[in-house]
Design an enzyme around this catalytic site. Structure first.
Site, PDB file in Angstrom:
ATOM      1  N   SER A 422       0.821  -1.210   0.000  1.00 50.39           N
ATOM      2  CA  SER A 422       0.000   0.000   0.000  1.00 50.39           C
ATOM      3  C   SER A 422       0.851   1.253   0.000  1.00 50.39           C
ATOM      4  CB  SER A 422      -0.960   0.003   1.193  1.00 50.39           C
ATOM      5  OG  SER A 422      -0.315  -0.420   2.347  1.00 50.39           O
ATOM      6  N   HIS A 443      -3.368  -3.178  -6.006  1.00 50.02           N
ATOM      7  CA  HIS A 443      -3.654  -2.668  -4.667  1.00 50.02           C
ATOM      8  C   HIS A 443      -5.141  -2.776  -4.356  1.00 50.02           C
ATOM      9  CE1 HIS A 443      -3.796   0.857  -1.652  1.00 50.02           C
ATOM     10  NE2 HIS A 443      -3.450  -0.256  -1.037  1.00 50.02           N
ATOM     11  N   GLU A 455      -6.458  -0.708  -7.484  1.00 50.85           N
ATOM     12  CA  GLU A 455      -5.521   0.160  -8.210  1.00 50.85           C
ATOM     13  C   GLU A 455      -4.480  -0.730  -8.888  1.00 50.85           C
ATOM     14  OE1 GLU A 455      -5.236   4.354  -5.772  1.00 50.85           O
ATOM     15  OE2 GLU A 455      -4.225   2.652  -4.883  1.00 50.85           O
ATOM     16  N   ASN A 493      -5.057   6.389  -1.281  1.00 50.21           N
ATOM     17  CA  ASN A 493      -4.515   6.706   0.043  1.00 50.21           C
ATOM     18  C   ASN A 493      -3.917   8.107   0.074  1.00 50.21           C
ATOM     19  OD1 ASN A 493      -5.288   4.324   1.142  1.00 50.21           O
ATOM     20  ND2 ASN A 493      -3.308   3.315   0.924  1.00 50.21           N
TER      21      ASN A 493
HETATM   22  P1  NAI Z   1      -0.865  -9.221   7.718  1.00 50.11           P
HETATM   23  O1  NAI Z   1       0.187  -8.959   8.716  1.00 50.11           O
HETATM   24  O2  NAI Z   1      -2.272  -9.435   8.189  1.00 50.11           O
HETATM   25  O3  NAI Z   1      -0.462 -10.483   6.838  1.00 50.11           O
HETATM   26  C1  NAI Z   1       0.797 -10.699   6.316  1.00 50.11           C
HETATM   27  C2  NAI Z   1       0.977 -12.193   6.210  1.00 50.11           C
HETATM   28  O4  NAI Z   1       2.150 -12.454   5.449  1.00 50.11           O
HETATM   29  C3  NAI Z   1       1.172 -12.890   7.555  1.00 50.11           C
HETATM   30  O5  NAI Z   1       0.221 -13.934   7.678  1.00 50.11           O
HETATM   31  C4  NAI Z   1       2.581 -13.426   7.496  1.00 50.11           C
HETATM   32  O6  NAI Z   1       2.717 -14.663   8.174  1.00 50.11           O
HETATM   33  C5  NAI Z   1       2.804 -13.569   6.010  1.00 50.11           C
HETATM   34  N1  NAI Z   1       4.202 -13.490   5.603  1.00 50.11           N
HETATM   35  C6  NAI Z   1       5.109 -12.547   5.944  1.00 50.11           C
HETATM   36  N2  NAI Z   1       6.284 -12.783   5.327  1.00 50.11           N
HETATM   37  C7  NAI Z   1       6.106 -13.887   4.582  1.00 50.11           C
HETATM   38  C8  NAI Z   1       6.950 -14.634   3.699  1.00 50.11           C
HETATM   39  N3  NAI Z   1       8.198 -14.254   3.463  1.00 50.11           N
HETATM   40  N4  NAI Z   1       6.437 -15.720   3.105  1.00 50.11           N
HETATM   41  C9  NAI Z   1       5.169 -16.123   3.331  1.00 50.11           C
HETATM   42  N5  NAI Z   1       4.329 -15.450   4.157  1.00 50.11           N
HETATM   43  C10 NAI Z   1       4.779 -14.351   4.759  1.00 50.11           C
HETATM   44  O7  NAI Z   1      -0.788  -8.007   6.686  1.00 50.11           O
HETATM   45  P2  NAI Z   1      -1.913  -7.383   5.751  1.00 50.11           P
HETATM   46  O8  NAI Z   1      -2.608  -6.283   6.483  1.00 50.11           O
HETATM   47  O9  NAI Z   1      -2.696  -8.460   5.139  1.00 50.11           O
HETATM   48  O10 NAI Z   1      -1.025  -6.661   4.648  1.00 50.11           O
HETATM   49  C11 NAI Z   1      -0.383  -7.375   3.632  1.00 50.11           C
HETATM   50  C12 NAI Z   1       0.000  -6.427   2.524  1.00 50.11           C
HETATM   51  O11 NAI Z   1      -1.167  -5.788   2.032  1.00 50.11           O
HETATM   52  C13 NAI Z   1       0.937  -5.322   2.937  1.00 50.11           C
HETATM   53  O12 NAI Z   1       1.810  -5.058   1.894  1.00 50.11           O
HETATM   54  C14 NAI Z   1       0.004  -4.134   3.184  1.00 50.11           C
HETATM   55  O13 NAI Z   1       0.615  -2.901   3.012  1.00 50.11           O
HETATM   56  C15 NAI Z   1      -1.014  -4.373   2.092  1.00 50.11           C
HETATM   57  N6  NAI Z   1      -2.312  -3.759   2.319  1.00 50.11           N
HETATM   58  C16 NAI Z   1      -2.916  -3.805   3.545  1.00 50.11           C
HETATM   59  C17 NAI Z   1      -4.167  -3.230   3.729  1.00 50.11           C
HETATM   60  C18 NAI Z   1      -4.849  -3.297   5.060  1.00 50.11           C
HETATM   61  O14 NAI Z   1      -5.871  -2.599   5.240  1.00 50.11           O
HETATM   62  N7  NAI Z   1      -4.387  -4.112   5.991  1.00 50.11           N
HETATM   63  C19 NAI Z   1      -4.876  -2.549   2.611  1.00 50.11           C
HETATM   64  C20 NAI Z   1      -4.189  -2.637   1.348  1.00 50.11           C
HETATM   65  C21 NAI Z   1      -2.943  -3.196   1.239  1.00 50.11           C
END
Ligand code: NAI
Length: 679
Positions: A422, A443, A455, A493
C-alpha cells in the site's frame, strides 16, 4: 409468417404461429444486450399499432439475446436531461408506448429468460402476464433508485397493482433484483418455470388468459387512504437511516407519490412521469449517472487484452492475502495460498468458509466447489504453476525483495508478479528481480469483498503488457481496475490521508470525534474519518502517513503517534479515538462544537486540494479517473460526482477563497494547488 412492418425494424421481428400468436422478438442491433433505447421503443410503437389494426390471438414478447431479457433504458440518453422541457417529453413518450401495450385488446405475455431490469421490468408490467425462467441468470428488478430516480415508465403504479404496496415499494426503494422464484412469491410475476417449459407456459397464458390474481387482502388494505400516511411515515423513517432527502431525493419522491395517489392508478401514472422528469434533472441524478458511466469506463479499461489465468497463487494469508484468495476462489479461479505461518493459513480458511457461506447462502454445492478451488500451500508449490502471483506479505521492502529473489527462479517464464503493497514504490521492489518488468501493483482495499476498486500500479519498469494483463485480471474478478502511477500513496490513500490527518489534528485541538465524523457524513461520506482511522487501525494509518509525510511534506499529528505508542490501535484493540463494545464505536450523542461548518470545510478542502495535486502530477490519466478512483476507493459522496467534478460544480473560485481563509488561519497546508486555477 413475418409481419410486414417488421421488415423495416432494426431491433424487432414479429412472427405468427399456428395459433395466430404474435411473437415479438427483441434483438437490439449492434448491442450485446437489449436496452429500451428510443429507437427500440419507437419500433415497438409501430408494431403495436399494426397489431391493434389486425388483432392476433395474443402477443408474446421475448428476447433474442442469450442470458438476458432487457437491461433497462439506454441511460446515455439521460445525459440530455438538463431541463424538464427535455426530460418530460422523453418520459411521456415512454408512457404512451407502455399504455399502448397495456391496452392492446388481446392477451399479452412477457416471457423472460435472463436479466430483466428497469424499463425491461416496466415493459413486462404493462403486459397482462409475466412468466420467467427459474435459472441463476434470471433476475428481475426496478433499480432506478440507484441512479437517483424511480421507475418512470409506469413501473410504480403497475408494480403496486400487481403485488401490493409493501413488496413493490421494497423492491423500488432498495433497487435490488430478485431471482424469478422470489419474484413469483411476491406476486411480481405470474409464473416461474424451468427453462424447458418457459415457452409452453407463455403459450398457455396467451391462449387461456386466466383471471389475474389480485394482491393479498392485507396488501390491498395497506393501500387504503387512511392507512397510507402512517405507512409512508414508517418508510420515510427507514429510508432516512440510509439516505438523506437533501442528498437523495428519489426515495422520498417515490413515497410521496404512493401516499398521494395510490388509490388512483391512472393519476399515479401521470404524476410518476412528472416526478421522474423532475428527478432526472437534479444534480444528484446527473452525478449518479456520471458515476454509473465512470464505472463502465473502468470496466472497459480491462478489456484490451484477454488474460484468464488458470491458476492464481497468493503469498501471505493475512488480512488482505486471505481475503484476496477467497475472493478469487469465489470468482471461479483455482487458488493456492502460501504463508510462512501455518496458523495464519488455518485462519484464512476459516474466514474463507464464512465468506463462501455469506455469498452462496444455503447452496451447499457452491460452497463446497469454492472451497475445493482454494488450497493451502504452506511450502509454496503453487509458485511454479501460477500465471499470476499476488504477494500480500508484511509491508517491509527488504522482506518483499528477499521473497521475490526466492520465488522468481521457480515462476513460469511469463507469469506476472503482483504486489498488494500500500505504500512502497514499485521501483524499490523490482530491483531484486531478473525481469523487473513483470512486477505490477495490484492494490486492493480493505475489506476486499466490499470495496469495488483495485488500483493497478504501473512502475517505471513495468511492461505495458503486464499492466494490461493486470487490468484484465482486475476486471475478471469483478473489480473496477484503475491504472495508477507508482507514486507515494498511489491515488486513493494519497487523497484520503490529508483528510484523515486533518481530522486527527482537530481531535488534538479538542474537537469531539463525533462532531468531525458527523461533519463528514453530512457531506456525504459513508463513514467519518475518525471512525475510518480506527477501523483501518491506527498503526496502519501511522505507517502509511509516515511514508506519505516524508514524500509530500505532510507533518504527522502528535496525537496519532501517541495513540499508536499507547497501543490504542482502534477497533481491533478495543480502543482508539473511540472505545469499542462488541465492535461498535461508543459515541457521545451529546457532543457539540461551535463551528461545525468550519470542521467540514477543513476536511473537505484538504481532500479536494490533494485531488487537484494528483491531477497535476498525472497520477492517473484524466480528471474523470481521479473522480472514479476516489468514489470507488473511498466511497466519496457519489451524488456529488467526485472531487474534481465537485470543485467545478460548487465553483472553483468560491472554494479557492474559502481555502485562502483557512490558509490564513491554519497555515500553508491549505494553500491551493497550482492546478486548481486551471480546472
Ligand atoms: P498481515 O500482517 O495481516 O499479513 C501478512 C501475512 O504475510 C502474515 O500472515 C505473514 O505470516 C505472512 N508473511 C510474511 N512474510 C512472509 C513470507 N516471506 N512468506 C510467506 N508469508 C509471509 O498483513 P496485511 O494487512 O494483510 O497486509 C499485507 C500487505 O497488504 C501489505 O503489503 C500491506 O501494506 C497491504 N495492504 C494492507 C491493507 C490493510 O488494510 N491491511 C490494505 C491494502 C494493502
Amino acid at each position: 409468417m413475418s409481419m410486414e412492418s417488421t421488415s423495416t425494424c432494426a431491433h424487432w421481428k414479429v412472427d405468427f404461429d399456428e395459433h395466430n400468436i404474435a411473437w415479438l422478438h427483441l434483438d437490439m442491433a449492434d448491442s450485446k444486450v437489449n436496452l429500451l433505447a428510443s429507437t427500440v421503443l419507437e419500433e415497438l410503437r409501430g408494431i403495436l399499432d399494426e397489431l391493434a389494426k389486425d388483432l392476433p390471438q395474443a402477443a408474446i414478447i421475448y428476447s433474442g439475446k442469450k442470458g438476458s431479457f432487457i437491461f433497462g433504458a439506454d441511460i446515455n440518453e439521460f445525459l440530455e436531461f438538463d431541463d424538464i422541457s427535455k426530460s418530460l417529453p422523453f418520459i411521456s413518450r415512454g408512457h404512451e408506448i407502455m399504455d399502448k401495450l397495456e391496452s392492446l385488446a388481446c392477451p399479452t405475455v412477457s416471457m423472460i429468460n435472463g436479466m430483466c431490469l428497469g424499463g425491461g421490468m416496466e415493459l413486462s408490467l404493462a403486459c397482462d402476464y409475466i412468466v420467467a425462467a427459474d435459472n441463476s441468470s434470471t433476475r428481475l428488478g426496478l433499480p432506478e433508485i440507484k441512479l437517483g430516480i424511480h421507475p418512470g415508465y409506469g413501473g410504480t403504479a403497475r408494480s403496486i397493482q400487481r403485488c401490493g404496496p409493501l413488496p413493490a415499494m421494497d423492491i423500488m426503494l432498495t433497487g435490488r433484483a430478485l431471482p424469478a422464484r422470489s419474484a413469483k412469491k411476491i406476486g411480481l410475476i405470474d409464473e416461474c418455470v424451468p427453462d424447458r417449459q418457459l415457452k409452453q407456459a407463455a403459450i398457455s397464458f396467451a391462449l387461456q388468459a386466466p383471471k389475474r390474481k389480485s394482491p393479498p387482502f392485507v396488501q390491498r388494505l395497506l393501500n387504503n387512504r387512511i392507512l397510507r400516511p402512517f405507512i409512508a411515515q414508517q418508510m420515510r423513517k427507514q429510508v432516512s437511516r440510509k439516505a438523506r432527502q437533501a442528498h437523495y431525493p428519489a426515495p422520498y419522491s417515490l413515497i410521496n407519490l404512493w401516499q398521494r395517489h395510490a388509490d388512483n392508478p391512472k393519476r399515479m401514472l401521470r404524476e410518476e412521469a412528472i416526478a421522474v422528469a423532475n428527478l432526472a434533472t437534479t444534480d444528484t441524478a446527473r452525478n449518479l449517472l456520471r458515476v454509473f458511466l465512470l464505472q463502465d469506463k473502468l470496466k472497459n479499461l480491462g478489456k484490451q487484452v484477454a488474460f484468464k489465468p488458470s491458476h492464481v497463487h497468493v503469498i501471505g494469508g493475512g488480512i488482505m492475502g486471505g481475503d484476496i484468495a477467497s475472493w478469487c476462489a469465489i470468482q471461479g479461479y483455482t487458488v493456492t495460498v502460501q504463508d510462512q505461518d501455518p496458523s495464519r493459513l488455518a485462519q484464512t480458511f476459516k474466514r474463507a468458509q464464512s465468506s463462501f457461506k455469506k455469498k452462496y447462502k444455503r447452496d451447499r454445492r457452491a460452497i463446497t466447489a469454492a472451497g475445493d478451488r482454494l488450497m493451502p500451500d504452506h511450502k509454496g508449490y503453487g509458485v511454479s504453476h501460477a500465471d499470476i502471483i499476488i504477494e500480500a506479505i508484511f509491508e517491509d521492502a527488504d522482506v518483499k525483495r528477499t521473497l521475490y529473489q526466492d520465488i522468481e527462479p521457480r515462476m513460469k517464464p511469463d507469469a506476472i508478479l503482483a504486489t498488494n503493497t500500500s505504500s512502497i514504490k514499485l521501483e524499490d521492489l523490482s530491483s531484486s528481480l531478473n525481469k523487473p518488468g513483470r512486477l505490477v501493483g495490484l492494490h486492493f482495499f480493505n475489506p476486499v469483498a466490499m470495496m469495488p476498486l483495485v488500483e493497478i500500479i504501473r512502475g517505471n519498469e513495468t511492461d505495458e503488457d503486464v499492466v494490461q494483463k493486470a487490468l484484465a485480471f482486475g476486471r475478471s474478478i469483478s473489480k473496477l481496475p484503475l491504472p495508477v502511477k507508482s507514486s507515494p500513496g498511489f491515488l486513493v490513500n494519497r487523497i484520503l490521508m490529508p483528510y484523515l490527518l486533518e481530522a486527527v489534528t482537530m481531535v488534538g485541538e479538542g474537537v469531539p470525534p463525533e462532531v468531525i465524523d458527523k461533519a463528514a457524513t453530512d457531506f456525504g461520506m459513508p463513514m467519518g474519518p475518525i471512525e475510518l482511522a480506527d477501523t483501518v487501525g491506527l498503526d496502519i494509518c501511522k505507517s502509511v502517513a509516515e511514508i506519505l509525510s516524508a514524500a509530500l511534506d505532510m507533518p504527522l499529528p502528535e496525537n496519532l503517534n501517541a495513540m499508536a505508542a499507547a497501543n490504542k490501535l482502534g477497533k481491533k484493540s478495543g480502543e482508539g479515538f473511540y472505545k469499542y463494545t462488541k465492535g461498535k464505536a461508543q459515541k457521545n450523542k451529546a457532543a457539540r462544537f461551535a463551528d461545525v461548518q468550519k470542521v467540514q470545510d477543513r476536511l473537505v478542502m484538504r481532500l479536494l486540494n490533494e485531488a487537484t495535486a494528483c491531477l497535476r502530477e498525472e497520477i492517473v490519466e484524466s480528471d474523470e479517473l481521479i473522480d472514479a478512483g476516489v468514489i470507488f476507493g473511498t466511497g466519496f459522496a457519489p451524488f456529488r460526482g467526485g472531487p474534481i467534478h465537485y470543485i467545478r460544480e460548487a465553483g472553483k473560485q468560491e472554494l479557492a477563497e474559502r481555502m485562502n481563509e483557512l490558509r490564513q488561519e491554519y497555515g500553508d497546508r491549505f494553500e491551493s494547488d497550482t492546478a486548481w486555477a486551471g480546472l
